[in-house]
Design an enzyme around this catalytic site. Structure first.
Site, PDB file in Angstrom:
ATOM      1  N   LEU A  11       0.844  -1.185   0.000  1.00 40.93           N
ATOM      2  CA  LEU A  11       0.000   0.000   0.000  1.00 40.93           C
ATOM      3  C   LEU A  11       0.884   1.242   0.000  1.00 40.93           C
ATOM      4  CD1 LEU A  11      -3.013   0.189   2.474  1.00 40.93           C
ATOM      5  CD2 LEU A  11      -2.039   2.116   1.329  1.00 40.93           C
ATOM      6  N   ASP A 109       8.545   0.192   2.335  1.00 39.84           N
ATOM      7  CA  ASP A 109       8.713  -0.186   0.922  1.00 39.84           C
ATOM      8  C   ASP A 109      10.195  -0.191   0.539  1.00 39.84           C
ATOM      9  OD1 ASP A 109       8.781   2.608   1.220  1.00 39.84           O
ATOM     10  OD2 ASP A 109       7.797   3.015  -0.696  1.00 39.84           O
ATOM     11  N   THR A 185       4.312  25.012 -24.106  1.00 44.37           N
ATOM     12  CA  THR A 185       4.327  25.070 -22.641  1.00 44.37           C
ATOM     13  C   THR A 185       4.277  23.660 -22.056  1.00 44.37           C
ATOM     14  OG1 THR A 185       3.264  27.220 -22.654  1.00 44.37           O
ATOM     15  CG2 THR A 185       3.093  25.946 -20.611  1.00 44.37           C
TER      16      THR A 185
HETATM   17  N1  LIG Z   1      -1.881   0.678 -13.692  1.00 44.96           N
HETATM   18  C1  LIG Z   1      -1.566   1.789 -13.036  1.00 44.96           C
HETATM   19  N2  LIG Z   1      -2.440   2.365 -12.196  1.00 44.96           N
HETATM   20  C2  LIG Z   1      -2.136   3.490 -11.538  1.00 44.96           C
HETATM   21  N3  LIG Z   1      -0.948   4.102 -11.623  1.00 44.96           N
HETATM   22  C3  LIG Z   1      -0.026   3.580 -12.428  1.00 44.96           C
HETATM   23  C4  LIG Z   1      -0.278   2.392 -13.162  1.00 44.96           C
HETATM   24  N4  LIG Z   1       0.846   2.107 -13.865  1.00 44.96           N
HETATM   25  C5  LIG Z   1       1.731   3.067 -13.581  1.00 44.96           C
HETATM   26  N5  LIG Z   1       1.218   3.967 -12.735  1.00 44.96           N
HETATM   27  C6  LIG Z   1       1.958   5.112 -12.218  1.00 44.96           C
HETATM   28  O1  LIG Z   1       2.565   4.670 -11.018  1.00 44.96           O
HETATM   29  C7  LIG Z   1       2.689   5.761 -10.117  1.00 44.96           C
HETATM   30  C8  LIG Z   1       2.563   5.228  -8.711  1.00 44.96           C
HETATM   31  O2  LIG Z   1       3.595   4.299  -8.548  1.00 44.96           O
HETATM   32  P1  LIG Z   1       3.537   3.237  -7.408  1.00 44.96           P
HETATM   33  O3  LIG Z   1       2.339   2.404  -7.591  1.00 44.96           O
HETATM   34  O4  LIG Z   1       4.867   2.597  -7.329  1.00 44.96           O
HETATM   35  O5  LIG Z   1       3.327   4.276  -6.254  1.00 44.96           O
HETATM   36  P2  LIG Z   1       3.052   4.161  -4.752  1.00 44.96           P
HETATM   37  O6  LIG Z   1       3.514   2.853  -4.239  1.00 44.96           O
HETATM   38  O7  LIG Z   1       1.668   4.598  -4.480  1.00 44.96           O
HETATM   39  O8  LIG Z   1       3.988   5.290  -4.359  1.00 44.96           O
HETATM   40  P3  LIG Z   1       5.027   5.319  -3.221  1.00 44.96           P
HETATM   41  O9  LIG Z   1       5.898   4.134  -3.468  1.00 44.96           O
HETATM   42  O10 LIG Z   1       5.733   6.608  -3.429  1.00 44.96           O
HETATM   43  O11 LIG Z   1       4.222   5.260  -2.005  1.00 44.96           O
HETATM   44  C9  LIG Z   1       1.595   6.722 -10.459  1.00 44.96           C
HETATM   45  O12 LIG Z   1       2.199   8.004 -10.484  1.00 44.96           O
HETATM   46  C10 LIG Z   1       1.152   6.322 -11.873  1.00 44.96           C
HETATM   47  O13 LIG Z   1       1.498   7.321 -12.792  1.00 44.96           O
HETATM   48  C1  LIG Z   2       9.882   7.760   0.519  1.00 44.90           C
HETATM   49  C2  LIG Z   2       8.592   6.974   0.418  1.00 44.90           C
HETATM   50  C3  LIG Z   2       7.407   7.942   0.339  1.00 44.90           C
HETATM   51  C4  LIG Z   2       8.654   6.165  -0.876  1.00 44.90           C
HETATM   52  O1  LIG Z   2       7.507   5.430  -1.055  1.00 44.90           O
HETATM   53  C5  LIG Z   2       8.443   5.994   1.616  1.00 44.90           C
HETATM   54  O2  LIG Z   2       9.478   5.080   1.624  1.00 44.90           O
HETATM   55  C6  LIG Z   2       8.430   6.724   2.935  1.00 44.90           C
HETATM   56  O3  LIG Z   2       7.428   7.263   3.334  1.00 44.90           O
HETATM   57  N1  LIG Z   2       9.596   6.729   3.637  1.00 44.90           N
HETATM   58  C7  LIG Z   2       9.816   7.340   4.915  1.00 44.90           C
HETATM   59  C8  LIG Z   2      11.156   8.000   4.997  1.00 44.90           C
HETATM   60  C9  LIG Z   2      12.352   7.099   4.732  1.00 44.90           C
HETATM   61  O4  LIG Z   2      12.273   6.089   4.045  1.00 44.90           O
HETATM   62  O5  LIG Z   2      13.449   7.414   5.243  1.00 44.90           O
HETATM   63  K   LIG Z   3       5.857   1.856  -3.304  1.00 42.12           K
END
Ligand SMILES: Nc1ncnc2c1ncn2[C@@H]1O[C@H](COP(=O)(O)OP(=O)(O)OP(=O)(O)O)[C@@H](O)[C@H]1O
Ligand SMILES: CC(C)(CO)[C@@H](O)C(=O)NCCC(=O)O
Ligand SMILES: [K+]
Length: 260
Positions: A11, A109, A185
């Site tokens: 998540l 993560d 732009t």
């Molecule tokens: N099938 C998909 N559905 C939604 N987003 C997608 C998809 N494929 C690629 N993306 C992209 O992936 C990005 C989110 O990446 P990821 O799922 O790794 O994020 P997250 O785990 O929510 O983020 P974080 O790791 O920073 O918490 C979004 O910015 C979107 O542009």
């Molecule tokens: C940097 C993100 C947002 C990447 O998903 C996550 O790993 C996070 O909330 N980290 C906390 C700060 C750290 O990893 O040091």
């Molecule tokens: K992630």
């Protein structure tokens, strides 16, 4: 045959990724959005309708969203026997060695992706790039110690910052590698955002390699929702690893006490 029975959730800040996890397999489920409780409820229902998980493992970087997911799981009579909110959980369990000054604030993560990298490359240093909402670059030395790295805004966050911080810049999307010479732009914004991130990641990988004695060419793994997009412009040689965080969660699940 080994029947996968753990349902794993990664998540993040903008999406939920799920997969069926067994000792030797990772079967990704279709991703679902985090936006509305209704959407989440029906996605969850269709996920477990035909196959009831023996166990649920959750890793989350957002505690409030994790609690919401847990509440939804409870409504289906499920609870998370593995519920990871911080990298510290993996450090304490002895699954990841680190040399971080603030292990208590490290994202789970990052620690899970690092764990997966140490399993893929048990005898050498490696580098992990996670291109999500935020992007992280993470360094692991040859002794499998997580050294740290860098956190930078992802494409979406950079784009939102430009739009929100100025009067004239519109909202944009970024779906493929843009031309570096933006002649409008929107194309200029796309170029700036894309090459800011890709250039930063390339430079970080180079600096980490050169200054942290990781060897000349440690393998580089690229994961996260924007891995493919980032990969299109990266100069550094790398491998795509689409589900590295869930891969780490699979390793945790196969080492976690069955009764907990
Ligand atoms: N099938 C998909 N559905 C939604 N987003 C997608 C998809 N494929 C690629 N993306 C992209 O992936 C990005 C989110 O990446 P990821 O799922 O790794 O994020 P997250 O785990 O929510 O983020 P974080 O790791 O920073 O918490 C979004 O910015 C979107 O542009
Ligand atoms: C940097 C993100 C947002 C990447 O998903 C996550 O790993 C996070 O909330 N980290 C906390 C700060 C750290 O990893 O040091
Ligand atoms: K992630």
């Amino acid at each position: 045959m080994n029947q996968p029975t753990t349902l794993g959730f990664d998540l993040g800040n903008s999406r939920i990724k799920a997969a069926w996890l067994s000792d030797d397999e990772l079967a990704p489920c279709p991703g679902f959005p985090l936006d509305s409780a209704d959407e989440l409820r029906s996605a969850l229902r269709s996920l477990i309708e035909h196959r009831r998980p023996g166990r649920v493992a959750l890793a989350s970087t957002d505690p409030a969203k994790a609690d919401r997911l847990l509440a939804q799981l409870h409504a289906h009579g499920l609870s998370a026997s593995i519920d990871l909110r911080l990298g510290q959980a993996l450090f304490d369990a002895g699954l990841v060695k680190h040399r971080l000054r603030t292990p208590e604030t490290t994202g789970v993560d990052r620690a899970l992706a690092v764990l997966a990298a140490t399993k893929r490359f048990p005898n050498e240093a490696s580098l992990v790039v996670d291109a999500g909402t935020a992007m992280t670059v993470n360094a692991i030395d040859a002794e499998q110690t997580f050294l740290g790295g860098a956190i930078i805004p992802g494409f979406g966050l950079m784009s939102r910052t430009l739009t929100e911080g100025t009067a004239a810049l519109p909202e944009i999307d970024l779906e493929s590698r843009p031309d570096c010479l933006g002649d409008s732009t929107i194309s200029a914004m796309r170029s700036g955002i894309y090459y800011a991130a890709v250039g930063a990641v390339d430079r970080l990988l180079e600096e980490l390699r050169e200054t942290r004695s990781l060897g000349a060419t440690p393998p580089v793994l690229v994961t996260g929702g924007n891995a493919k997009l980032l990969s299109q412009g990266l100069r550094t040689e790398h491998m795509l690893a689409p589900h590295l965080v869930l891969e780490g969660l699979r390793h945790v699940a196969s080492h976690w006490p069955a009764t907990s």
